[in-house]
Design a protein around this motif. Sequence first.
Motif, PDB file in Angstrom:
ATOM      1  N   LEU A  66       0.838  -1.205   0.000  1.00  0.00           N
ATOM      2  CA  LEU A  66       0.000   0.000   0.000  1.00  0.00           C
ATOM      3  C   LEU A  66       0.870   1.252   0.000  1.00  0.00           C
ATOM      4  N   THR A  67       1.877   1.285   0.895  1.00  0.00           N
ATOM      5  CA  THR A  67       2.721   2.490   0.946  1.00  0.00           C
ATOM      6  C   THR A  67       3.484   2.664  -0.365  1.00  0.00           C
ATOM      7  N   LYS A  68       3.962   1.548  -0.946  1.00  0.00           N
ATOM      8  CA  LYS A  68       4.697   1.672  -2.202  1.00  0.00           C
ATOM      9  C   LYS A  68       3.790   2.174  -3.309  1.00  0.00           C
ATOM     10  N   GLY A  69       2.529   1.689  -3.309  1.00  0.00           N
ATOM     11  CA  GLY A  69       1.590   2.155  -4.317  1.00  0.00           C
ATOM     12  C   GLY A  69       1.311   3.632  -4.201  1.00  0.00           C
ATOM     13  N   ILE A  70       1.131   4.112  -2.948  1.00  0.00           N
ATOM     14  CA  ILE A  70       0.866   5.546  -2.753  1.00  0.00           C
ATOM     15  C   ILE A  70       2.053   6.369  -3.224  1.00  0.00           C
ATOM     16  N   PHE A  71       3.261   5.883  -2.900  1.00  0.00           N
ATOM     17  CA  PHE A  71       4.465   6.598  -3.346  1.00  0.00           C
ATOM     18  C   PHE A  71       4.530   6.664  -4.861  1.00  0.00           C
ATOM     19  N   ALA A  72       4.225   5.536  -5.524  1.00  0.00           N
ATOM     20  CA  ALA A  72       4.289   5.508  -6.986  1.00  0.00           C
ATOM     21  C   ALA A  72       3.275   6.465  -7.585  1.00  0.00           C
ATOM     22  N   LEU A  73       2.047   6.497  -7.000  1.00  0.00           N
ATOM     23  CA  LEU A  73       1.009   7.405  -7.489  1.00  0.00           C
ATOM     24  C   LEU A  73       1.464   8.851  -7.372  1.00  0.00           C
TER      25      LEU A  73
ATOM     26  N   PHE B 229       3.682  13.908  -9.598  1.00  0.00           N
ATOM     27  CA  PHE B 229       4.766  14.884  -9.506  1.00  0.00           C
ATOM     28  C   PHE B 229       5.483  15.017 -10.842  1.00  0.00           C
ATOM     29  N   LEU B 230       5.733  13.869 -11.497  1.00  0.00           N
ATOM     30  CA  LEU B 230       6.431  13.870 -12.786  1.00  0.00           C
ATOM     31  C   LEU B 230       5.609  14.616 -13.830  1.00  0.00           C
TER      32      LEU B 230
END
Lengths: 177, 141
Positions: A89-96, A101-102
């Motif tokens: 979940l945390t990795k998914g939020i970071f990726a989103l 941001f990009l």
Amino acid sequence: MIELYILLIISIGAGIVAVEIKDLLASAISLGIVGFSVAIMFILTQAPDLAIVQIVVEVLTVVIFVGVILKTTHIDTTLEDKLNVRDYLTKGIFALFGIFFLLFSILALKELPQFGMPIMKIASHYLVKGFEEIRAANQVAAVILDFRGYDTLGEATVLFTSVIGVLTILRKIGKIK
Amino acid sequence: MTIIVKTITKILVGLIFLYGIYIITHGHLTPGGGFAGGVIISASFILLILAFGSEEIKEKIGYIYSSIFESIGGLSFLLIALFGLILGSYFFYNFLPKGKVFMLFSSGIIPLCNIAIGIKVSAGLFAIFLAIAATRFIMKE
């Protein structure tokens, strides 16, 4: 320009290696590669003062990391841990967040002036009108104490805080032994 | 220290102090300003202590005075900025008459700000030096 891209690719690769490799000593060294390629990038973009600071900071950090690793352990044990739902979940939020941001940064970078071509909207006003408005022969003084007075106030506050910090750490009265 | 260092220090320390004051007061005319001049002034005090040595009680007095002067410098810098708010329209307003270019009394509040910053920086650096020098008394106990 091509050397900058090569250095960027090298530093990104070294960053990935630093995160993923099992031996912590190699990880610290590849972190050093990232820092030194940033320093070379500063030299190539004609900012030698920043490059000197970057080299000093990088050498210090690598030495501190190597010292800590030699005192403790070589092997990174966190890589073998199994991932649970919360980690995904945390990795998914970071990726989103990273994707958003990009996208926004691509939109914002299109509006910036060309590389090496400053717009000088405010600085040209200081240079043209500063002499008549402030009547200071030293234009640097006019900028730091009149146009940008708040900045100097912040600098003075930083100095004041650091002095108070040193005096508090090194004080003699009221120290708990 | 040896007699050579002491003699040279006696001759030079006043000149270094004066040079620091010159750098501060001419900050709006020549390169320099409050920060650089304050460092030079504190260097003259530090040179005195390094050459002649000092005792614990003297260092304590210097410590107290430099703390007071540091606060005075910082507060007067803020007061100059606040006077701009009272007499003019905004914080850091240049309320004094500007005068002629290249004269000593010109460009409004900039010389006053430089003097305040100079007092603050010189006292602050000297206080740090005294605090670091005083650790040897702490170590002895």
